[in-house]
Design a protein around this motif. Structure first.
Motif, PDB file in Angstrom:
ATOM      1  N   MET A   1     -68.864 -46.670 -48.959  1.00  0.00           N
ATOM      2  CA  MET A   1     -67.800 -45.985 -49.696  1.00  0.00           C
ATOM      3  C   MET A   1     -66.597 -45.826 -48.782  1.00  0.00           C
ATOM      4  N   SER A   2     -65.434 -46.116 -49.247  1.00  0.00           N
ATOM      5  CA  SER A   2     -64.226 -45.987 -48.440  1.00  0.00           C
ATOM      6  C   SER A   2     -63.779 -44.537 -48.392  1.00  0.00           C
ATOM      7  N   ALA A   3     -62.905 -44.248 -47.403  1.00  0.00           N
ATOM      8  CA  ALA A   3     -62.413 -42.882 -47.252  1.00  0.00           C
ATOM      9  C   ALA A   3     -61.633 -42.439 -48.490  1.00  0.00           C
ATOM     10  N   LYS A   4     -60.948 -43.402 -49.171  1.00  0.00           N
ATOM     11  CA  LYS A   4     -60.135 -43.059 -50.343  1.00  0.00           C
ATOM     12  C   LYS A   4     -60.974 -42.495 -51.478  1.00  0.00           C
ATOM     13  N   LYS A   5     -62.221 -42.949 -51.630  1.00  0.00           N
ATOM     14  CA  LYS A   5     -63.079 -42.525 -52.721  1.00  0.00           C
ATOM     15  C   LYS A   5     -63.986 -41.375 -52.317  1.00  0.00           C
ATOM     16  N   ALA A   6     -63.848 -40.887 -51.099  1.00  0.00           N
ATOM     17  CA  ALA A   6     -64.740 -39.867 -50.593  1.00  0.00           C
ATOM     18  C   ALA A   6     -64.495 -38.528 -51.282  1.00  0.00           C
ATOM     19  N   SER A   7     -65.562 -37.724 -51.415  1.00  0.00           N
ATOM     20  CA  SER A   7     -65.444 -36.363 -51.926  1.00  0.00           C
ATOM     21  C   SER A   7     -64.757 -35.503 -50.873  1.00  0.00           C
ATOM     22  N   PRO A   8     -64.263 -34.322 -51.251  1.00  0.00           N
ATOM     23  CA  PRO A   8     -63.608 -33.439 -50.270  1.00  0.00           C
ATOM     24  C   PRO A   8     -64.500 -33.121 -49.071  1.00  0.00           C
ATOM     25  N   GLY A   9     -65.782 -32.859 -49.326  1.00  0.00           N
ATOM     26  CA  GLY A   9     -66.694 -32.558 -48.223  1.00  0.00           C
ATOM     27  C   GLY A   9     -66.869 -33.740 -47.285  1.00  0.00           C
ATOM     28  N   ARG A  10     -67.003 -34.902 -47.853  1.00  0.00           N
ATOM     29  CA  ARG A  10     -67.146 -36.115 -47.035  1.00  0.00           C
ATOM     30  C   ARG A  10     -65.887 -36.340 -46.207  1.00  0.00           C
ATOM     31  N   LYS A  11     -64.724 -36.137 -46.817  1.00  0.00           N
ATOM     32  CA  LYS A  11     -63.467 -36.314 -46.095  1.00  0.00           C
ATOM     33  C   LYS A  11     -63.380 -35.350 -44.916  1.00  0.00           C
ATOM     34  N   ARG A  12     -63.801 -34.112 -45.141  1.00  0.00           N
ATOM     35  CA  ARG A  12     -63.745 -33.124 -44.063  1.00  0.00           C
ATOM     36  C   ARG A  12     -64.676 -33.502 -42.924  1.00  0.00           C
ATOM     37  N   LEU A  13     -65.822 -34.009 -43.258  1.00  0.00           N
ATOM     38  CA  LEU A  13     -66.763 -34.456 -42.218  1.00  0.00           C
ATOM     39  C   LEU A  13     -66.197 -35.639 -41.434  1.00  0.00           C
ATOM     40  N   LEU A  14     -65.588 -36.579 -42.139  1.00  0.00           N
ATOM     41  CA  LEU A  14     -65.005 -37.752 -41.473  1.00  0.00           C
ATOM     42  C   LEU A  14     -63.845 -37.339 -40.574  1.00  0.00           C
ATOM     43  N   THR A  15     -63.007 -36.440 -41.071  1.00  0.00           N
ATOM     44  CA  THR A  15     -61.866 -35.973 -40.263  1.00  0.00           C
ATOM     45  C   THR A  15     -62.351 -35.266 -39.009  1.00  0.00           C
ATOM     46  N   ALA A  16     -63.367 -34.416 -39.155  1.00  0.00           N
ATOM     47  CA  ALA A  16     -63.913 -33.705 -37.993  1.00  0.00           C
ATOM     48  C   ALA A  16     -64.548 -34.678 -37.009  1.00  0.00           C
ATOM     49  N   ALA A  17     -65.283 -35.650 -37.530  1.00  0.00           N
ATOM     50  CA  ALA A  17     -65.958 -36.621 -36.653  1.00  0.00           C
ATOM     51  C   ALA A  17     -64.947 -37.467 -35.892  1.00  0.00           C
ATOM     52  N   ILE A  18     -63.865 -37.879 -36.555  1.00  0.00           N
ATOM     53  CA  ILE A  18     -62.825 -38.664 -35.883  1.00  0.00           C
ATOM     54  C   ILE A  18     -62.238 -37.874 -34.723  1.00  0.00           C
ATOM     55  N   ASP A  19     -61.942 -36.617 -34.982  1.00  0.00           N
ATOM     56  CA  ASP A  19     -61.355 -35.769 -33.944  1.00  0.00           C
ATOM     57  C   ASP A  19     -62.308 -35.614 -32.756  1.00  0.00           C
ATOM     58  N   LEU A  20     -63.565 -35.403 -33.019  1.00  0.00           N
ATOM     59  CA  LEU A  20     -64.539 -35.174 -31.957  1.00  0.00           C
ATOM     60  C   LEU A  20     -64.898 -36.463 -31.214  1.00  0.00           C
ATOM     61  N   PHE A  21     -65.144 -37.533 -31.946  1.00  0.00           N
ATOM     62  CA  PHE A  21     -65.494 -38.797 -31.288  1.00  0.00           C
ATOM     63  C   PHE A  21     -64.342 -39.315 -30.418  1.00  0.00           C
ATOM     64  N   ALA A  22     -63.121 -39.155 -30.902  1.00  0.00           N
ATOM     65  CA  ALA A  22     -61.961 -39.644 -30.150  1.00  0.00           C
ATOM     66  C   ALA A  22     -61.741 -38.838 -28.878  1.00  0.00           C
ATOM     67  N   GLY A  23     -62.070 -37.555 -28.932  1.00  0.00           N
ATOM     68  CA  GLY A  23     -61.816 -36.707 -27.776  1.00  0.00           C
ATOM     69  C   GLY A  23     -62.951 -36.606 -26.793  1.00  0.00           C
ATOM     70  N   ARG A  24     -64.203 -36.808 -27.276  1.00  0.00           N
ATOM     71  CA  ARG A  24     -65.350 -36.555 -26.391  1.00  0.00           C
ATOM     72  C   ARG A  24     -66.388 -37.673 -26.375  1.00  0.00           C
ATOM     73  N   TRP A  25     -66.164 -38.732 -27.127  1.00  0.00           N
ATOM     74  CA  TRP A  25     -67.064 -39.887 -27.157  1.00  0.00           C
ATOM     75  C   TRP A  25     -68.330 -39.615 -27.970  1.00  0.00           C
ATOM     76  N   TYR A  26     -68.960 -40.678 -28.395  1.00  0.00           N
ATOM     77  CA  TYR A  26     -70.091 -40.636 -29.322  1.00  0.00           C
ATOM     78  C   TYR A  26     -71.265 -39.836 -28.777  1.00  0.00           C
ATOM     79  N   GLU A  27     -71.678 -40.153 -27.552  1.00  0.00           N
ATOM     80  CA  GLU A  27     -72.892 -39.540 -27.000  1.00  0.00           C
ATOM     81  C   GLU A  27     -72.757 -38.042 -26.805  1.00  0.00           C
TER      82      GLU A  27
END
Length: 378
Positions: free
Chosen positions: A1-27
C-alpha cells in the motif's frame, strides 16, 4: 500500500519511523519508540505492520515510487541542457528528501537489491540524457561522485551546483598531462613487502579480534564480551583500553584507514602524471578491499552507528587529496576530492560486493580518457 492510500494511523507510524530511522539508524530504533513518537499503542502498530522490517521496507519502497518518475524525462534539447537538468533534479531531491535518502542508504547496505534498482533508474536517465547507451565507466563517473558528495559537508559548504557537475562530466577533471605513460606503470599492481603492525600489543590484538568479528557478524550483533574472548582477554582488559564499544569502533576504523593508506603509499609511483597517479591509486584501493572485503563491510556499516568514525575516515582522505592538488591547476579542490572519493567508494561497492564491475582494468583504462576529456557527446 502506498503512503497516499494509508490510513491516518498508518501515516503517523510512517512519519514517526522516518524521523527515527533517519536520525538514529535501523538497529537503534524499536517498535515501542516508533509508537511513542506516533502517539499510538503497540497494538495499533501491529494492525498495519507485522514487524519493524516491514515498516522500514515500506518507507524505502515509497521513496523509490517518488524518485523514479522524476528522472524519466527531461525538457532540454541538447545533451548539456539535459545533463544540467538531470543534476538539478538530483540535487533538489537530495536537499528536499534528506531523511528518506538517509534511510535509503542504509537499506542499500542491508538489501543490495535496492542498490540495483537505483542503479537502473540512474542508468536509464543517463541514456535519455545522452541519447545513447552508457558504459560502466561512464555511469560511475557521472553518478558515483555526486551520490557520495551530497552526504558530505562539502555539498553545502562549497555550494555545489548542477552547472558545476555538468561541467565535470562533459569536460573532465584533470588537465591534459605532458605525457601518457605506458599502462603497466599505472594499471599493474607493484609487488611490495607486506605491512607489519605491532601484533603483540593488547590493544592491537583486541582490534584484530574486532575486525574479524565485525566482519563476520556485523557491528550491531557483536558484544564486548565476544571481542575480549576472541582476543584472549577479560572484559575488564577491554575497558582498560576502550571506554565503550563505540570508542572501540572508532579505533577499528582508524586501523582500516591506516592499512589502506599504507598499502597505497608503499606502491605509489611518484613520477606518474597526476591523472595516471589517480588511476593507480584507484587500482590499489580496489585491490586492497577485494582482499579485505570484511574491512569494507565494517566501514560501510560504521556509517550507520552513533559515532563519528567515518567522518574522521573520510576527512582524512579528503585532506590527503587536497594536499596532492596544491601543485596542480585544479579548480574547487575540495569538491573534486569528494567527487573522486565517491568514484572510489561506489566502484568499490560495484567491484567487491555487487560484482557489476567484472573487468576492472577495462573500466580504469576508460577512466583515463574520461578523467581528462569527460563523457563523449554525440
Amino acid at each position: 500500500m502506498s503512503a497516499k492510500k494509508a490510513s491516518p494511523g498508518r501515516k503517523r507510524l510512517l512519519t514517526a519511523a522516518i524521523d527515527l530511522f533517519a536520525g538514529r539508524w535501523y538497529e537503534a530504533v524499536s517498535i515501542v519508540e516508533i509508537c511513542k513518537q506516533a502517539d499510538l499503542s503497540n497494538g495499533a502498530f501491529y494492525k498495519h505492520f507485522p514487524n519493524k522490517e516491514t515498516i522500514f521496507l515500506t518507507i524505502v519502497e515509497t521513496f523509490l515510487e517518488k524518485f523514479e518518475p522524476v528522472f524519466q524525462s527531461f525538457d532540454g534539447v541538447t545533451v548539456p541542457e539535459r545533463l544540467e537538468e538531470f543534476y538539478c533534479k538530483l540535487l533538489t531531491v537530495n536537499r528536499e528528501e534528506r531523511d528518506l535518502i538517509q534511510i535509503f542508504r542504509e537499506a542499500e547496505l542491508k538489501y543490495p537489491e535496492f542498490e540495483k534498482r537505483l542503479r537502473e533508474i540512474y542508468m536509464n536517465a543517463l541514456e535519455v540524457v545522452f541519447g545513447r547507451p552508457i558504459s560502466e565507466a561512464e555511469y560511475l563517473y557521472a553518478i558515483a561522485g555526486v551520490r557520495f558528495m551530497v552526504r558530505r559537508p562539502v555539498f553545502n559548504e562549497e555550494h555545489v551546483s548542477a552547472e558545476m557537475l555538468a561541467k565535470y562530466v562533459l569536460n573532465g577533471l584533470f588537465p591534459e598531462p605532458a605525457e601518457h605513460p605506458s599502462e603497466d606503470r599505472y594499471l599493474t599492481i607493484p609487488n611490495e613487502p607486506a605491512m607489519a603492525f605491532p601484533g603483540d600489543s593488547t590493544k592491537h590484538k583486541l582490534i584484530m579480534a574486532g575486525l574479524e568479528l565485525f566482519g563476520k557478524k556485523g557491528y550491531h550483533v557483536v558484544n564486548v564480551f565476544e571481542i575480549a574472548q576472541q582476543a584472549g582477554f577479560s572484559v575488564g582488559t577491554f575497558y582498560l583500553h576502550f571506554s565503550s564499544k563505540e570508542v572501540f569502533l572508532v579505533e577499528v576504523i582508524r586501523h582500516i584507514s591506516l592499512e589502506i593508506r599504507w598499502y597505497i603509499a608503499l606502491r605509489a609511483e611518484h613520477t606518474l602524471p597526476r591523472l595516471h597517479s589517480e588511476i593507480l591509486a584507484l587500482r590499489l584501493f580496489l585491490n586492497f578491499f577485494l582482499s579485505h572485503k570484511e574491512y569494507y563491510q565494517i566501514a560501510r556499516e560504521a556509517e550507520f552507528t552513533p559515532t563519528e568514525a567515518m567522518d574522521e575516515y573520510y576527512d582524512g582522505f579528503e585532506q590527503a587529496y587536497i594536499q596532492t592538488f596544491k601543485n596542480e591547476s585544479i579548480e574547487n579542490p575540495r569538491v573534486v576530492a569528494a567527487y573522486l572519493m565517491g568514484i572510489a567508494h561506489y566502484m568499490g561497492i560495484d567491484y567487491v560486493f555487487s560484482r557489476t564491475v567484472d573487468d576492472v582494468v577495462s573500466v580504469l583504462r576508460e577512466f583515463v580518457h574520461i578523467f581528462e576529456h569527460g563523457l563523449t557527446v554525440e
